[in-house]
Scaffold this active site. Sequence first.
Site, PDB file in Angstrom:
ATOM      1  N   HIS A 158       0.318 -69.933 -25.252  1.00 49.29           N
ATOM      2  CA  HIS A 158       1.099 -68.682 -25.540  1.00 49.29           C
ATOM      3  C   HIS A 158       0.175 -67.384 -24.939  1.00 49.29           C
ATOM      4  O   HIS A 158      -0.327 -66.318 -25.647  1.00 49.29           O
ATOM      5  CB  HIS A 158       1.102 -68.447 -27.164  1.00 49.29           C
ATOM      6  CG  HIS A 158       2.056 -67.365 -27.765  1.00 49.29           C
ATOM      7  ND1 HIS A 158       2.192 -66.160 -27.164  1.00 49.29           N
ATOM      8  CD2 HIS A 158       3.054 -67.579 -28.421  1.00 49.29           C
ATOM      9  CE1 HIS A 158       2.822 -65.504 -27.820  1.00 49.29           C
ATOM     10  NE2 HIS A 158       3.520 -66.152 -28.728  1.00 49.29           N
ATOM     11  N   GLU A 210       4.791 -68.014 -21.137  1.00 49.60           N
ATOM     12  CA  GLU A 210       4.143 -69.118 -21.895  1.00 49.60           C
ATOM     13  C   GLU A 210       4.724 -70.550 -21.314  1.00 49.60           C
ATOM     14  O   GLU A 210       5.807 -70.844 -21.387  1.00 49.60           O
ATOM     15  CB  GLU A 210       4.575 -68.930 -23.196  1.00 49.60           C
ATOM     16  CG  GLU A 210       4.203 -67.574 -23.890  1.00 49.60           C
ATOM     17  CD  GLU A 210       4.827 -67.428 -25.383  1.00 49.60           C
ATOM     18  OE1 GLU A 210       5.290 -66.305 -25.380  1.00 49.60           O
ATOM     19  OE2 GLU A 210       5.012 -68.344 -25.997  1.00 49.60           O
TER      20      GLU A 210
HETATM   21  O1  TA6 Z   1       6.310 -66.678 -28.146  1.00 44.98           O
HETATM   22  C1  TA6 Z   1       7.344 -65.822 -28.553  1.00 44.98           C
HETATM   23  C2  TA6 Z   1       7.521 -65.779 -30.253  1.00 44.98           C
HETATM   24  O2  TA6 Z   1       7.835 -67.227 -30.378  1.00 44.98           O
HETATM   25  C3  TA6 Z   1       8.171 -64.563 -30.645  1.00 44.98           C
HETATM   26  O3  TA6 Z   1       9.200 -65.102 -31.436  1.00 44.98           O
HETATM   27  C4  TA6 Z   1       7.091 -64.039 -31.521  1.00 44.98           C
HETATM   28  O4  TA6 Z   1       7.118 -64.453 -33.113  1.00 44.98           O
HETATM   29  C5  TA6 Z   1       5.807 -64.287 -30.884  1.00 44.98           C
HETATM   30  O5  TA6 Z   1       6.072 -65.862 -30.630  1.00 44.98           O
HETATM   31  C6  TA6 Z   1       4.572 -64.165 -31.904  1.00 44.98           C
HETATM   32  O6  TA6 Z   1       4.356 -65.071 -32.745  1.00 44.98           O
HETATM   33  P1  TA6 Z   1       3.008 -65.033 -33.824  1.00 44.98           P
HETATM   34  O7  TA6 Z   1       3.128 -65.939 -34.774  1.00 44.98           O
HETATM   35  O8  TA6 Z   1       1.884 -65.149 -32.928  1.00 44.98           O
HETATM   36  O9  TA6 Z   1       3.114 -63.691 -34.278  1.00 44.98           O
END
Ligand code: TA6
Length: 336
Positions: free
Chosen positions: A187, A293
Amino acid sequence: MDSVRSKDIQKDRSMDRSTSSGDDKLFVEHCKGVNGLERVILREVRGASVEVYLYGGQVTSWKNEYGEELLFVSSKATFKLPKAIRGGIPICFPQFGSHGSLEQHGFARNRMWSIDDDPPPFPTNTSNRAFIDLILKHSEEDVKIWPHRYEFRLRITLGPGGDLMLTSRIRNTNTDGKSFAFTFAYHTYFAVSDISEVRVEGLETLDYLDNLKGKERFTEQGDAITFESEVSVDKIYLSTPTKIAILDHERKRTFVLRKDGLPDAVVWNPWDKKAKAMTDFGDEEYKHMLCVEAACVEKPIVLKPGEEWRGRQEISTVPSSYCSGQLDPKKVFQSD
Ligand code: TA6
């Protein structure tokens, strides 16, 4: 120059400053970070560096040879269990997203990882690279929420040109004969000068699932992805190429993301409303970050007992100023 694994350093602390004969200054340092959390710093001869916290097995800094920070970490990141560190490269495993009983993006980013002192032979090029091997195994607590046993080995490598590579190896060590399925993402939070001056190349014409529209499937129409529509973007692009470019016009810098074993790519920027709703994210910080990602989301990976999956991403930067035509995105993709 021989590669340097952290354990070689640990044995002989006197080698912390330079780790081999001659002028090689590969450097793997173990130290404490925010809130006393264990971390490892990798350095290479020109001055680039990477910082990894054992909490989450998470890269939290990647600097180039000029000391410029290339990853985004929120000024409000808590660095406190059980919340994941907001920024850097959180590891999403055994699940990307939020469905079923697991927490959003799984638990790997909320666990303490260990230094893997004796990994099985690892087919990555580590000559003249500083690297660290981490490992996360199932805990009896976690088996209650995800009833499987696994070994997750993560190698983080800093190359001589400052490129950062993450290689994951996940093995099913179930003794009950059961297979398991998982989804996965690196991520990655890239630091950008101004989100409205950023383009992503390599995902045009692809299908994507729009997380903001009930994961409905669409086809990308634009000739590049840009971000000036004042709304959050949260898209899971499917069957993407091995190379993706993120062009930061203002900084005249292009990030090149290369991936292997990770067919999908998630693009996310929360924009203002979502930014305000996140307690560990500054209200204006959305302007200076973009998540791209390398992921495996659409088709979960299934492992039988004893089987191992590998997923790798390498990120690097090249100078660019696409407006002046100096950077032909096609050239980025042609170069190996
Ligand atoms: O990668 C995108 C995502 O899935 C968004 O939907 C948002 O929720 C982001 O991840 C961040 O997620 P987190 O659980 O780290 O706040």
